[in-house]
Design a protein around this motif. Structure first.
Motif, PDB file in Angstrom:
ATOM      1  N   GLU A 226       0.795  -1.226   0.000  1.00 58.67           N
ATOM      2  CA  GLU A 226       0.000   0.000   0.000  1.00 58.67           C
ATOM      3  C   GLU A 226       0.825   1.273   0.000  1.00 58.67           C
ATOM      4  N   GLN A 227       2.095   1.219   0.352  1.00 60.14           N
ATOM      5  CA  GLN A 227       2.900   2.430   0.430  1.00 60.14           C
ATOM      6  C   GLN A 227       4.021   2.368  -0.614  1.00 60.14           C
ATOM      7  N   PHE A 228       4.147   3.433  -1.397  1.00 56.05           N
ATOM      8  CA  PHE A 228       5.157   3.501  -2.449  1.00 56.05           C
ATOM      9  C   PHE A 228       5.891   4.829  -2.375  1.00 56.05           C
ATOM     10  N   ASP A 229       7.208   4.773  -2.563  1.00 57.62           N
ATOM     11  CA  ASP A 229       8.005   5.990  -2.688  1.00 57.62           C
ATOM     12  C   ASP A 229       7.986   6.454  -4.142  1.00 57.62           C
ATOM     13  N   GLN A 230       8.199   7.733  -4.333  1.00 58.07           N
ATOM     14  CA  GLN A 230       8.269   8.258  -5.691  1.00 58.07           C
ATOM     15  C   GLN A 230       9.643   7.997  -6.295  1.00 58.07           C
ATOM     16  N   VAL A 231       9.651   7.608  -7.550  1.00 55.80           N
ATOM     17  CA  VAL A 231      10.871   7.416  -8.319  1.00 55.80           C
ATOM     18  C   VAL A 231      10.817   8.383  -9.491  1.00 55.80           C
ATOM     19  N   ARG A 232      11.724   9.330  -9.501  1.00 54.19           N
ATOM     20  CA  ARG A 232      11.742  10.368 -10.544  1.00 54.19           C
ATOM     21  C   ARG A 232      10.355  10.985 -10.704  1.00 54.19           C
ATOM     22  N   ASP A 233       9.812  11.436  -9.571  1.00 54.36           N
ATOM     23  CA  ASP A 233       8.592  12.241  -9.571  1.00 54.36           C
ATOM     24  C   ASP A 233       7.319  11.439  -9.760  1.00 54.36           C
ATOM     25  N   ARG A 234       7.391  10.094  -9.811  1.00 54.67           N
ATOM     26  CA  ARG A 234       6.195   9.286 -10.007  1.00 54.67           C
ATOM     27  C   ARG A 234       6.232   8.063  -9.100  1.00 54.67           C
ATOM     28  N   GLN A 235       5.022   7.547  -8.744  1.00 51.98           N
ATOM     29  CA  GLN A 235       4.962   6.322  -7.955  1.00 51.98           C
ATOM     30  C   GLN A 235       5.076   5.074  -8.815  1.00 51.98           C
ATOM     31  N   MET A 236       4.747   5.172 -10.087  1.00 52.24           N
ATOM     32  CA  MET A 236       4.939   4.054 -11.002  1.00 52.24           C
ATOM     33  C   MET A 236       5.244   4.578 -12.396  1.00 52.24           C
ATOM     34  N   HIS A 237       6.205   3.939 -13.041  1.00 53.49           N
ATOM     35  CA  HIS A 237       6.493   4.154 -14.457  1.00 53.49           C
ATOM     36  C   HIS A 237       6.103   2.863 -15.182  1.00 53.49           C
ATOM     37  N   LEU A 238       5.287   2.991 -16.206  1.00 54.66           N
ATOM     38  CA  LEU A 238       4.867   1.837 -16.994  1.00 54.66           C
ATOM     39  C   LEU A 238       5.493   1.963 -18.379  1.00 54.66           C
ATOM     40  N   ILE A 239       6.441   1.088 -18.673  1.00 58.46           N
ATOM     41  CA  ILE A 239       7.179   1.131 -19.930  1.00 58.46           C
ATOM     42  C   ILE A 239       6.572   0.103 -20.867  1.00 58.46           C
ATOM     43  N   VAL A 240       6.008   0.565 -21.960  1.00 61.23           N
ATOM     44  CA  VAL A 240       5.289  -0.284 -22.902  1.00 61.23           C
ATOM     45  C   VAL A 240       6.154  -0.492 -24.135  1.00 61.23           C
ATOM     46  N   VAL A 241       6.498  -1.742 -24.432  1.00 62.55           N
ATOM     47  CA  VAL A 241       7.293  -2.046 -25.616  1.00 62.55           C
ATOM     48  C   VAL A 241       6.640  -3.199 -26.367  1.00 62.55           C
ATOM     49  N   SER A 242       6.739  -3.156 -27.695  1.00 63.67           N
ATOM     50  CA  SER A 242       6.359  -4.339 -28.471  1.00 63.67           C
ATOM     51  C   SER A 242       7.431  -5.396 -28.254  1.00 63.67           C
ATOM     52  N   ASP A 243       7.054  -6.656 -28.389  1.00 61.27           N
ATOM     53  CA  ASP A 243       8.006  -7.724 -28.079  1.00 61.27           C
ATOM     54  C   ASP A 243       9.188  -7.762 -29.032  1.00 61.27           C
TER      55      ASP A 243
ATOM     56  N   PHE B 187       6.461  -3.142 -18.677  1.00 60.86           N
ATOM     57  CA  PHE B 187       7.295  -3.192 -17.476  1.00 60.86           C
ATOM     58  C   PHE B 187       6.755  -2.175 -16.478  1.00 60.86           C
ATOM     59  N   SER B 188       6.207  -2.679 -15.379  1.00 59.85           N
ATOM     60  CA  SER B 188       5.735  -1.794 -14.313  1.00 59.85           C
ATOM     61  C   SER B 188       6.854  -1.617 -13.302  1.00 59.85           C
ATOM     62  N   CYS B 189       7.309  -0.386 -13.142  1.00 57.93           N
ATOM     63  CA  CYS B 189       8.450  -0.069 -12.276  1.00 57.93           C
ATOM     64  C   CYS B 189       7.965   0.807 -11.130  1.00 57.93           C
ATOM     65  N   CYS B 190       8.194   0.344  -9.910  1.00 62.61           N
ATOM     66  CA  CYS B 190       7.774   1.097  -8.733  1.00 62.61           C
ATOM     67  C   CYS B 190       8.713   0.759  -7.578  1.00 62.61           C
ATOM     68  N   GLN B 191       8.542   1.489  -6.475  1.00 62.60           N
ATOM     69  CA  GLN B 191       9.411   1.286  -5.320  1.00 62.60           C
ATOM     70  C   GLN B 191       8.569   1.267  -4.047  1.00 62.60           C
ATOM     71  N   PRO B 192       8.236   0.073  -3.550  1.00 58.71           N
ATOM     72  CA  PRO B 192       7.552   0.015  -2.257  1.00 58.71           C
ATOM     73  C   PRO B 192       8.383   0.708  -1.184  1.00 58.71           C
ATOM     74  N   SER B 193       7.728   1.397  -0.285  1.00 59.73           N
ATOM     75  CA  SER B 193       8.428   2.181   0.727  1.00 59.73           C
ATOM     76  C   SER B 193       9.423   1.328   1.503  1.00 59.73           C
ATOM     77  N   GLY B 194      10.652   1.832   1.589  1.00 61.87           N
ATOM     78  CA  GLY B 194      11.689   1.144   2.326  1.00 61.87           C
ATOM     79  C   GLY B 194      12.322  -0.014   1.601  1.00 61.87           C
ATOM     80  N   GLN B 195      11.981  -0.228   0.323  1.00 61.49           N
ATOM     81  CA  GLN B 195      12.533  -1.339  -0.444  1.00 61.49           C
ATOM     82  C   GLN B 195      13.167  -0.814  -1.725  1.00 61.49           C
ATOM     83  N   PRO B 196      13.990  -1.644  -2.393  1.00 67.71           N
ATOM     84  CA  PRO B 196      14.560  -1.227  -3.673  1.00 67.71           C
ATOM     85  C   PRO B 196      13.480  -1.111  -4.751  1.00 67.71           C
ATOM     86  N   GLU B 197      13.814  -0.421  -5.826  1.00 68.10           N
ATOM     87  CA  GLU B 197      12.917  -0.332  -6.971  1.00 68.10           C
ATOM     88  C   GLU B 197      12.732  -1.725  -7.585  1.00 68.10           C
TER      89      GLU B 197
END
Length: 305
Positions: free
Chosen positions: A102-119, A152-162
């Protein structure tokens, strides 16, 4: 107005093994679930926030993948993906015991970055899902080409690595042929020339290395007026090409601050020889620019013969 969505609850686990997923609260197999959902995306989220959420989640989940760290993510969709039409996506992040993070730190101004790529790594987009609480993020995405995609969903739960998770979906239709791989170290973006520069000595794979980019304006040499992008000089996304993209195909990078104005540098750790796709994002004269590169790395013996 509302639309009817049908989903099949199957006993086959998507991607993750049974041991990695929490047990099903309902033993029924091949159960057809029909749900009426409003057309409004905001109303959709309100409609699914109900007591039988766990059962609904299992029925609608289309992709799940373990991530780096003690967490996993699920991707849910609510109607078939259509080409060039906005699709509502929901991503739920849980620990490995199935409890919502439930708790996320911000990474580069956002709580989640979703990187969408074709395979085939020919298309790329970065989205920024909105956190709705209880470990759930929502976002709209539009797909301009048919084919298989990895998110690729990239986020950082509070107190944990990205952490990063690879989620899958398919856009119906015949995929266009993948463009040829271009290993050139130079790209031209508008009036900007971008040159990829690797270190003189390639370190052992898995060790930290620096990837740099020299930027030159065709009219002004070197490039000036670079502006920070997401609180950093620029952003570099790296994906290791493989037959099946997974969470470890996404390669984390870290920008180096206080370099010269016409250079961008990033540290990273490339795990092994192979092909990597790089997307560099930077802002110049209030315009977001992107340059993409293919990078081919050989066994270390190739560099030190």
């Amino acid at each position: 107005m509302s639309c009817r969505v049908s989903a099949t609850l199957s006993s086959q686990e998507p991607r993750a093994s049974r041991a990695e997923r929490s047990p099903s609260p309902n033993p029924t197999r091949n159960l057809i679930l029909s749900i009426y959902l409003p057309d409004s995306f905001s109303s959709v989220y309100e409609a699914i926030d109900m007591q039988n959420w766990e059962f609904f989640q299992q029925s609608m989940s289309v992709s799940a993948d373990r991530v780096r760290g003690n967490a996993k993510a699920d991707l849910l969709i609510f109607k078939p993906i259509s080409l060039r039409e906005p699709a509502f996506l929901l991503i739920e992040v849980q620990d490995l015991q199935g409890k919502a993070i439930e708790q996320f730190d911000q990474v580069r101004d956002r709580q989640m970055h979703l990187i969408v790529v074709s395979d085939d790594l020919s298309t790329f987009e970065t989205l920024y899902p909105t956190y709705q609480g209880k470990g759930r993020f929502t976002v709209e995405a539009t797909f301009s080409e048919p084919g298989s995609y990895t998110l690729f969903s990239c986020c950082q739960p509070s107190g944990q690595p990205e952490i990063a998770s690879a989620l899958k979906l398919t856009v119906p239709g015949i995929s266009p042929p993948a463009p040829e791989i271009n290993l050139s170290e130079t790209r031209f973006v508008n009036n900007t020339e971008v040159y990829l520069r690797l270190p003189q000595f390639i370190p052992e794979y898995g060790e930290e290395m620096t990837i740099a980019f020299d930027l030159q304006d065709r009219a002004i040499d070197p490039l000036k007026n670079l502006k920070p992008y997401r609180r950093a000089p620029g952003n570099l996304v790296i994906v290791h090409r493989s037959f099946d993209l997974t969470g470890v195909s996404y390669i984390p990078t870290q920008p180096i601050l206080n370099v010269t104005e016409h250079q961008l540098e990033f540290t990273t750790r490339l795990p092994q020889p192979g092909l990597y796709k790089l997307w560099l994002q930077f802002e110049h004269n209030q315009e977001l620019l992107m340059a993409d590169f293919w990078l081919k790395l050989y066994p270390l013996e190739y560099y030190y013969e």
